[in-house]
Motif scaffolding. Structure first.
Motif, PDB file in Angstrom:
ATOM      1  N   UNK A   1      35.666  36.808  26.857  1.00 58.93           N
ATOM      2  CA  UNK A   1      36.559  35.987  27.670  1.00 58.93           C
ATOM      3  C   UNK A   1      36.613  34.551  27.139  1.00 58.93           C
ATOM      4  N   UNK A   2      37.596  33.802  27.609  1.00 55.73           N
ATOM      5  CA  UNK A   2      37.694  32.377  27.303  1.00 55.73           C
ATOM      6  C   UNK A   2      36.515  31.653  27.962  1.00 55.73           C
ATOM      7  N   UNK A   3      35.833  30.751  27.239  1.00 52.34           N
ATOM      8  CA  UNK A   3      34.702  30.024  27.838  1.00 52.34           C
ATOM      9  C   UNK A   3      35.045  29.332  29.152  1.00 52.34           C
ATOM     10  N   UNK A   4      36.290  28.874  29.267  1.00 55.94           N
ATOM     11  CA  UNK A   4      36.716  28.214  30.508  1.00 55.94           C
ATOM     12  C   UNK A   4      36.627  29.169  31.699  1.00 55.94           C
ATOM     13  N   UNK A   5      36.825  30.463  31.425  1.00 55.96           N
ATOM     14  CA  UNK A   5      36.751  31.452  32.499  1.00 55.96           C
ATOM     15  C   UNK A   5      35.343  31.516  33.092  1.00 55.96           C
ATOM     16  N   UNK A   6      34.333  31.306  32.243  1.00 55.89           N
ATOM     17  CA  UNK A   6      32.950  31.335  32.727  1.00 55.89           C
ATOM     18  C   UNK A   6      32.723  30.186  33.708  1.00 55.89           C
TER      19      UNK A   6
ATOM     20  N   UNK B   1      27.707  42.533  43.052  1.00 56.73           N
ATOM     21  CA  UNK B   1      28.007  41.465  42.099  1.00 56.73           C
ATOM     22  C   UNK B   1      29.145  40.602  42.644  1.00 56.73           C
ATOM     23  N   UNK B   2      29.107  39.317  42.341  1.00 61.21           N
ATOM     24  CA  UNK B   2      30.149  38.405  42.819  1.00 61.21           C
ATOM     25  C   UNK B   2      31.297  38.265  41.832  1.00 61.21           C
ATOM     26  N   UNK B   3      31.078  38.731  40.601  1.00 63.97           N
ATOM     27  CA  UNK B   3      32.124  38.659  39.597  1.00 63.97           C
ATOM     28  C   UNK B   3      31.700  39.394  38.343  1.00 63.97           C
ATOM     29  N   UNK B   4      32.674  39.704  37.486  1.00 59.95           N
ATOM     30  CA  UNK B   4      32.396  40.437  36.249  1.00 59.95           C
ATOM     31  C   UNK B   4      33.288  39.874  35.153  1.00 59.95           C
ATOM     32  N   UNK B   5      32.655  39.431  34.058  1.00 57.63           N
ATOM     33  CA  UNK B   5      33.392  38.915  32.917  1.00 57.63           C
ATOM     34  C   UNK B   5      32.928  39.611  31.645  1.00 57.63           C
ATOM     35  N   UNK B   6      33.873  39.892  30.751  1.00 52.43           N
ATOM     36  CA  UNK B   6      33.529  40.392  29.439  1.00 52.43           C
ATOM     37  C   UNK B   6      33.182  39.201  28.551  1.00 52.43           C
ATOM     38  N   UNK B   7      32.209  39.379  27.654  1.00 52.59           N
ATOM     39  CA  UNK B   7      31.761  38.270  26.798  1.00 52.59           C
ATOM     40  C   UNK B   7      32.844  37.762  25.852  1.00 52.59           C
TER      41      UNK B   7
END
Length: 210
Positions: free
Chosen positions: A106-111, A98-104
């Motif tokens: 998170x701040x939308x800007x992080x996506x 995986x190239x990255x991992x975000x929790x849902x």
């Protein structure tokens, strides 16, 4: 223009993401899928620069899908956007491609930042994940048992924990029953557990399945 595909089993999540990403001048959603199998079909068209994918999906979930996608298109950046906290899966999936991992949560800007980062061929690491990776450098002694599993062992573990039979797994993973049974034995041995029910209890207790 970065072409993005969204893989999530919830139509409302896909719609929200599509709307949000379409407001960005440099991003374009070129495909959607509800599970890993559909994601693989999407990739045949070749119109994807970044895949944003959930983990918890029926019929070929995110862990299985990541393995299949990286085998077919190893250079494609896959950004995991999951309801599971980083501590449960992030370091394992980053090791598996995986190239990255975000929790849902998170701040939308992080996506947006994450998509643009992985599209440039870099990994997107949040401070929380960076801390987990740093802790991992101290060796295996502090790792949870499931973090010591190989990619294939993790797949088998999660399927067993969800109640899938060895024969059903053999069919869907294109492996022999004997091979899957061997993986099951390795998983039980590595995790120091005795049965499928103990695997399920462990997975629920550690928030690895819902």
């Amino acid at each position: 223009m970065i072409r993005v595909a969204i893989v999530d089993d919830h139509a409302i999540v896909r719609a929200g993401l599509r709307q949000y990403l379409s407001e960005q001048v440099d991003l374009r959603v070129t495909g959607e899928a509800a599970n890993g199998r559909e994601a693989l079909e999407l990739l045949r068209g070749g119109e994807v620069d970044v895949l944003v994918m959930d983990l918890s999906m029926p019929e070929h979930g995110g862990v299985d899908a990541l393995s299949a996608i990286k085998a077919r298109v190893p250079e494609l950046p896959v950004l995991i956007l999951s309801g599971f906290p980083e501590a449960h899966y992030a370091t394992t999936l980053l090791r598996q491609g995986a190239s990255g991992y975000l929790n849902k949560e998170c701040d939308p800007e992080d996506i947006l930042t994450a998509i643009r980062t992985v599209a440039r061929g870099r990994r997107y690491i949040t401070p929380a994940v960076a801390e987990l990776l740093a802790e991992g450098l101290s060796g295996d002694s502090d790792k949870l048992p499931h973090e010591l599993l190989s990619e294939r062992e993790l797949q088998v573990f999660l399927r067993l924990a969800k109640g899938e039979t060895v024969s059903a797994m053999a069919d869907s993973m294109c492996l022999s029953v004997k091979t899957v049974s061997t993986y099951r034995s390795r998983v039980l041995e590595k995790m120091k557990l005795a049965s499928n029910s103990e695997l399920t209890y462990y997975a629920l207790k550690n928030g690895l399945i819902q």
